[in-house]
Design a protein around this motif. Structure first.
Motif, PDB file in Angstrom:
ATOM      1  N   GLY A  99       0.795  -1.219   0.000  1.00  0.00           N
ATOM      2  CA  GLY A  99       0.000   0.000   0.000  1.00  0.00           C
ATOM      3  C   GLY A  99       0.830   1.272   0.000  1.00  0.00           C
ATOM      4  O   GLY A  99       0.305   2.347  -0.304  1.00  0.00           O
ATOM      5  N   ASN A 100       2.098   1.163   0.324  1.00  0.00           N
ATOM      6  CA  ASN A 100       2.998   2.325   0.286  1.00  0.00           C
ATOM      7  C   ASN A 100       3.710   2.375  -1.059  1.00  0.00           C
ATOM      8  O   ASN A 100       3.959   1.341  -1.680  1.00  0.00           O
ATOM      9  N   ASP A 101       4.057   3.588  -1.504  1.00  0.00           N
ATOM     10  CA  ASP A 101       4.755   3.685  -2.783  1.00  0.00           C
ATOM     11  C   ASP A 101       6.265   3.835  -2.601  1.00  0.00           C
ATOM     12  O   ASP A 101       6.999   3.956  -3.576  1.00  0.00           O
ATOM     13  N   GLU A 102       6.732   3.825  -1.354  1.00  0.00           N
ATOM     14  CA  GLU A 102       8.160   3.924  -1.084  1.00  0.00           C
ATOM     15  C   GLU A 102       8.710   2.600  -0.566  1.00  0.00           C
ATOM     16  O   GLU A 102       8.053   1.889   0.189  1.00  0.00           O
ATOM     17  N   VAL A 103       9.911   2.271  -1.001  1.00  0.00           N
ATOM     18  CA  VAL A 103      10.577   1.029  -0.626  1.00  0.00           C
ATOM     19  C   VAL A 103      11.924   1.388  -0.011  1.00  0.00           C
ATOM     20  O   VAL A 103      12.591   2.328  -0.449  1.00  0.00           O
ATOM     21  N   SER A 104      12.325   0.631   0.997  1.00  0.00           N
ATOM     22  CA  SER A 104      13.590   0.877   1.667  1.00  0.00           C
ATOM     23  C   SER A 104      14.478  -0.360   1.619  1.00  0.00           C
ATOM     24  O   SER A 104      14.014  -1.481   1.830  1.00  0.00           O
ATOM     25  N   LEU A 105      15.746  -0.150   1.317  1.00  0.00           N
ATOM     26  CA  LEU A 105      16.774  -1.187   1.391  1.00  0.00           C
ATOM     27  C   LEU A 105      17.787  -0.759   2.440  1.00  0.00           C
ATOM     28  O   LEU A 105      18.200   0.409   2.458  1.00  0.00           O
ATOM     29  N   SER A 106      18.198  -1.662   3.312  1.00  0.00           N
ATOM     30  CA  SER A 106      19.158  -1.289   4.347  1.00  0.00           C
ATOM     31  C   SER A 106      20.173  -2.408   4.549  1.00  0.00           C
ATOM     32  O   SER A 106      19.892  -3.584   4.287  1.00  0.00           O
ATOM     33  N   ARG A 107      21.352  -2.029   5.033  1.00  0.00           N
ATOM     34  CA  ARG A 107      22.403  -3.004   5.309  1.00  0.00           C
ATOM     35  C   ARG A 107      23.406  -2.402   6.285  1.00  0.00           C
ATOM     36  O   ARG A 107      23.482  -1.183   6.467  1.00  0.00           O
ATOM     37  N   LYS A 108      24.195  -3.291   6.905  1.00  0.00           N
ATOM     38  CA  LYS A 108      25.320  -2.866   7.731  1.00  0.00           C
ATOM     39  C   LYS A 108      26.585  -2.974   6.897  1.00  0.00           C
ATOM     40  O   LYS A 108      26.769  -3.914   6.122  1.00  0.00           O
ATOM     41  N   PHE A 109      27.464  -1.987   7.057  1.00  0.00           N
ATOM     42  CA  PHE A 109      28.775  -2.027   6.419  1.00  0.00           C
ATOM     43  C   PHE A 109      29.787  -1.566   7.449  1.00  0.00           C
ATOM     44  O   PHE A 109      29.942  -0.369   7.685  1.00  0.00           O
ATOM     45  N   GLY A 110      30.431  -2.526   8.100  1.00  0.00           N
ATOM     46  CA  GLY A 110      31.328  -2.181   9.197  1.00  0.00           C
ATOM     47  C   GLY A 110      30.548  -1.499  10.302  1.00  0.00           C
ATOM     48  O   GLY A 110      29.574  -2.054  10.822  1.00  0.00           O
ATOM     49  N   ASN A 111      30.961  -0.287  10.662  1.00  0.00           N
ATOM     50  CA  ASN A 111      30.247   0.457  11.705  1.00  0.00           C
ATOM     51  C   ASN A 111      29.214   1.415  11.125  1.00  0.00           C
ATOM     52  O   ASN A 111      28.747   2.319  11.800  1.00  0.00           O
ATOM     53  N   GLU A 112      28.849   1.200   9.864  1.00  0.00           N
ATOM     54  CA  GLU A 112      27.917   2.093   9.168  1.00  0.00           C
ATOM     55  C   GLU A 112      26.560   1.433   8.936  1.00  0.00           C
ATOM     56  O   GLU A 112      26.466   0.214   8.744  1.00  0.00           O
ATOM     57  N   ASP A 113      25.537   2.271   8.928  1.00  0.00           N
ATOM     58  CA  ASP A 113      24.199   1.857   8.505  1.00  0.00           C
ATOM     59  C   ASP A 113      23.911   2.549   7.180  1.00  0.00           C
ATOM     60  O   ASP A 113      23.934   3.783   7.096  1.00  0.00           O
ATOM     61  N   VAL A 114      23.655   1.735   6.163  1.00  0.00           N
ATOM     62  CA  VAL A 114      23.407   2.264   4.824  1.00  0.00           C
ATOM     63  C   VAL A 114      21.946   2.010   4.469  1.00  0.00           C
ATOM     64  O   VAL A 114      21.446   0.891   4.621  1.00  0.00           O
ATOM     65  N   ARG A 115      21.278   3.053   3.993  1.00  0.00           N
ATOM     66  CA  ARG A 115      19.863   2.925   3.613  1.00  0.00           C
ATOM     67  C   ARG A 115      19.649   3.542   2.238  1.00  0.00           C
ATOM     68  O   ARG A 115      20.148   4.625   1.947  1.00  0.00           O
ATOM     69  N   VAL A 116      18.904   2.827   1.417  1.00  0.00           N
ATOM     70  CA  VAL A 116      18.532   3.321   0.091  1.00  0.00           C
ATOM     71  C   VAL A 116      17.011   3.328   0.008  1.00  0.00           C
ATOM     72  O   VAL A 116      16.371   2.295   0.226  1.00  0.00           O
ATOM     73  N   MET A 117      16.427   4.482  -0.306  1.00  0.00           N
ATOM     74  CA  MET A 117      14.980   4.582  -0.442  1.00  0.00           C
ATOM     75  C   MET A 117      14.646   5.032  -1.855  1.00  0.00           C
ATOM     76  O   MET A 117      15.331   5.871  -2.444  1.00  0.00           O
ATOM     77  N   PHE A 118      13.576   4.445  -2.391  1.00  0.00           N
ATOM     78  CA  PHE A 118      13.113   4.838  -3.719  1.00  0.00           C
ATOM     79  C   PHE A 118      11.598   4.728  -3.768  1.00  0.00           C
ATOM     80  O   PHE A 118      10.973   4.083  -2.921  1.00  0.00           O
TER      81      PHE A 118
END
Length: 262
Positions: A99-118
């Motif tokens: 029902g939402n038109d936004e999607v989120s991808l997330s991952r850990k990279f070392g001590n970082e949190d990476v998020r991609v939204m589209f």
């Protein structure tokens, strides 16, 4: 202004032109299906559906469209191979709320949190004229249309304050960076609340990426690729956007049809 807000403003001003990757053969099959008579009775009065005299006719058209989309969906597996392969890699966590038109991808990279939204709203920006040109000139052997999808990328660290955010366009198997911003307060840079959006207003968002020194651009690109913002992800995002948009469209048809007939 937040990247997600920008996504909405840049992609919400057009009519629905075509569904997924359409070629001449697909368009012909669809026309044939919608032209044939539907074996169902609509002898009931409009008042059974509501108070409008057009309810029955609208219900019929919605039913025909829903039938076509379900038949088309039946030709493919419930979960396509590209999605199975993406999940099997175990790199990104996919967060997709129906029902939402936004999607989120997330991952850990070392001590970082990476998020991609589209946003799948980008798919709806294609104009009908463009569809007609594609349908006339594209053969079944030609590659599927690649939608330009705007992405908002954020990187935060457990060991340091602040957030790095990247606005980029994803198309034809590559990411094209627009600009890279840095926020001293990670919440201001990453939260999707109205307060955070207001706090971002007036802040310097960084230079246009293509105005940076070429060497700086190249190192930023390597920086992002190392974190999984690479060609493989740039291929996945448009594919998944089409897949999700199709599912949402079928749900929309069913919900609207049920409402009209209630």
């Amino acid at each position: 202004m937040s990247a997600i807000r920008a996504l909405r403003q840049l992609t919400s001003t057009s009519t629905r032109a075509w569904r997924g990757s359409v070629n001449v053969a697909t368009a012909s099959r669809r026309a044939a299906l919608l032209a044939r008579p539907v074996a169902r009775s609509f002898s009931v009065s409009a008042r059974v559906f509501g108070e409008g005299a057009t309810d029955v006719a609208l219900s019929q058209k919605l039913t025909e469209e829903l039938q076509y989309e379900k038949e088309a969906a039946a030709e493919v597996s419930a979960e396509p191979d590209f999605l199975k392969g993406f999940k099997a890699q175990g790199v990104w966590k996919l967060d997709d709320v129906a029902g939402n038109d936004e999607v989120s991808l997330s991952r850990k990279f070392g001590n970082e949190d990476v998020r991609v939204m589209f946003s799948i709203a980008d798919i709806q920006t294609e104009q009908e004229a463009e569809f007609e040109e594609e349908a006339e000139g594209q053969s079944e052997d030609e590659p599927a249309h690649s939608y330009p999808i705007r992405c908002s990328i954020s990187i935060t660290k457990d060991s340091a304050p602040g957030a790095l955010t990247v606005d980029a366009m994803c198309q034809d198997g590559a990411f094209i960076v627009d600009n890279i911003s840095f926020y001293k307060d990670a919440k201001v840079g990453t939260e999707l609340t109205a307060e955070a959006d207001w706090n971002r207003r007036g802040l310097y968002i960084g230079p246009q990426f293509d105005t940076l020194d070429v060497g700086v651009q190249e190192e930023f690109e390597r920086f992002l690729q190392e974190r999984g913002i690479n060609d493989s992800l740039a291929v996945f995002i448009p594919e998944y956007s089409e897949y999700k948009e199709q599912k949402e469209y079928v749900h929309w048809l069913a919900n609207v049809k049920s409402f009209v007939e209630a």
